[in-house]
Design an enzyme around this catalytic site. Structure first.
Site, mmCIF file in Angstrom:
data_model
loop_
_atom_site.group_PDB
_atom_site.id
_atom_site.type_symbol
_atom_site.label_atom_id
_atom_site.label_comp_id
_atom_site.label_asym_id
_atom_site.label_seq_id
_atom_site.Cartn_x
_atom_site.Cartn_y
_atom_site.Cartn_z
ATOM 1 C CE LYS A 1 -3.789 -2.360 -0.189
ATOM 2 N NZ LYS A 1 -3.227 -3.723 -0.319
HETATM 3 C C1 PLP Z 1 -9.127 -2.765 -1.978
HETATM 4 C C2 PLP Z 1 -8.593 -3.515 -0.809
HETATM 5 N N1 PLP Z 1 -9.307 -3.566 0.314
HETATM 6 C C3 PLP Z 1 -8.875 -4.226 1.395
HETATM 7 C C4 PLP Z 1 -7.669 -4.870 1.407
HETATM 8 C C5 PLP Z 1 -7.247 -5.635 2.621
HETATM 9 O O1 PLP Z 1 -6.177 -5.011 3.279
HETATM 10 P P1 PLP Z 1 -5.439 -5.763 4.474
HETATM 11 O O2 PLP Z 1 -4.442 -6.693 3.856
HETATM 12 O O3 PLP Z 1 -4.784 -4.655 5.251
HETATM 13 O O4 PLP Z 1 -6.468 -6.470 5.252
HETATM 14 C C6 PLP Z 1 -6.886 -4.844 0.271
HETATM 15 C C7 PLP Z 1 -5.590 -5.551 0.256
HETATM 16 O O5 PLP Z 1 -5.007 -5.861 -0.745
HETATM 17 C C8 PLP Z 1 -7.358 -4.155 -0.872
HETATM 18 O O6 PLP Z 1 -6.642 -4.133 -1.995
#
Ligand code: PLP
Length: 369
Positions: A180
């Protein structure tokens, strides 16, 4: 090998991690407090808490909204699996709708048509390059008295008009996964609508524990454990300070992609020219068959020339879980086309303009063969 995503951790951050490790206070502590303070400041002083992931933040967001069995939550068929999974996990029903082909923003006309007396919330995902119409989204939510849980995992640093995503609206969640815009290794944040809701997050992220006046503990809610460690938080504190530089570099690289991407017929590039958008990914749609390729062979050809790629995302309604709710192929043409054709090209703050030129040259060569 050029990876499609990669964190950038400088020596100061590594030293800060070492200092936290040496301090012996490695679980939730002062660095979590500092990261929450700094993030909240970046979100217009709105109540902000850090958690172990964006996925966990979504589960907690749904719980904060009191959503559970018998409730419906409308979300996009084209997003990462977290929203669908957490809606199901809290006992509610995911209701899928399509998205815009270019911005990938949830289709608000379809959202409105999908509202039933059981609908409690809308969970849109924001994508790099352009947000959907957030004024229209919030007007729709207000008309139908629905909560909004924004999946802002990909867009930390993007603005809607004069306000940062997370700096207005209802609930927003962010991800600090290494792919991210900034990272805490694993981690996420939730911005909620009131201080009372933030207090509820405090319970929901740590066993539902409430301290009593006699220093014993009560369990007020049967809750899980989603608190961030101070080791992760100190990385976040350092990353947040560097975020403007990371975002500027990502924007410069994206400009170059738009300049140098080969003019291939049938290709759909991300939205270009919207001011103040952050760029977590550069997602391109390619009609592989027209070039005698499959996505797999295209990705393998790039990989063979040192260019790593990603795939964001499959269509949620066509997963085993989605199909379990009766969804089938052909229901959401945009989301399904994105799922078939999308490829994520390398984009991260450690890349150079030469790297982008190399990726574009390799893509041109592979599609010419
Ligand atoms: C659009 C989106 N939402 C949520 C997530 C989930 O993030 P996390 O890995 O911090 O749970 C991701 C992870 O790739 C994502 O791309």
């Amino acid at each position: 090998m050029l990876k499609f995503a990669q964190p950038q951790l400088d020596e100061d951050t590594i030293q800060a991690v070492a200092a936290v490790l040496r301090s012996n206070w490695i679980a939730t502590g002062p660095n979590v407090t500092e990261l929450e303070r700094a993030l909240s400041e970046s979100f217009g002083a709105r109540p902000t808490r850090v958690l172990t992931s964006a996925t966990g933040a979504m589960e907690i967001a749904l719980q904060v909204c009191g959503i559970g069995a018998g409730d419906e939550v409308i979300t996009s068929a084209q997003t990462f699996f977290s929203a669908m999974n957490m809606i199901v996990k809290v006992g509610a029903t995911p209701v899928f709708v399509d998205c815009d082909l270019h911005t990938r923003a949830i289709d608000l006309a379809q959202v409105e048509a999908a509202i039933t007396p059981r609908t409690r919330a809308i969970m849109p995902t924001h994508f790099p390059g352009a947000l959907g119409d957030l004024d229209a989204l919030y007007a729709l939510a207000k008309r139908h008295q629905l909560r909004v849980i924004e999946d802002a995992a990909l867009v930390q640093g993007s603005y809607w008009k004069d306000l940062p995503v997370g700096g207005f609206g209802d609930i927003a969640v962010f991800s600090f996964h290494p792919n991210k815009n900034m990272t805490t290794i694993e981690g996420g944040a939730i911005v909620v609508a009131s201080e009372d809701e933030a207090k509820l997050v405090d319970l929901l992220r740590f066993h539902g524990i409430k301290r009593l006046p006699d220093d014993t503990r009560d369990v007020a809610i049967a809750a899980g454990k989603f608190n961030m460690s101070d080791v992760s938080a100190v990385i976040g504190v350092h990353q947040l300070k560097q975020l403007p530089r990371f975002l500027a570099q990502r924007a410069t690289l994206v400009e170059r992609y738009f300049e140098k991407f080969p003019p291939v017929p049938g290709v759909v590039l991300p939205p270009q020219g919207v001011p103040r958008q952050s760029w977590n990914m550069f997602n391109v749609l390619i009609p592989y068959e027209q070039f005698g390729l499959t996505r797999q062979s295209f990705r393998a050809a790039l990989q063979a020339q040192g260019v790593g790629t990603g795939m964001s995302y499959e269509a949620c309604h066509l997963t085993t879980v989605g199909r379990g709710y009766g969804y089938t192929d052909g229901q959401f043409p945009n989301g399904e086309r994105i799922a078939r054709e999308t490829v994520t090209l390398p984009l991260h703050a450690a890349m150079t303009l030469d790297d982008v030129d190399h990726v574009c040259a390799v893509v041109a060569q592979v599609l010419k063969r």
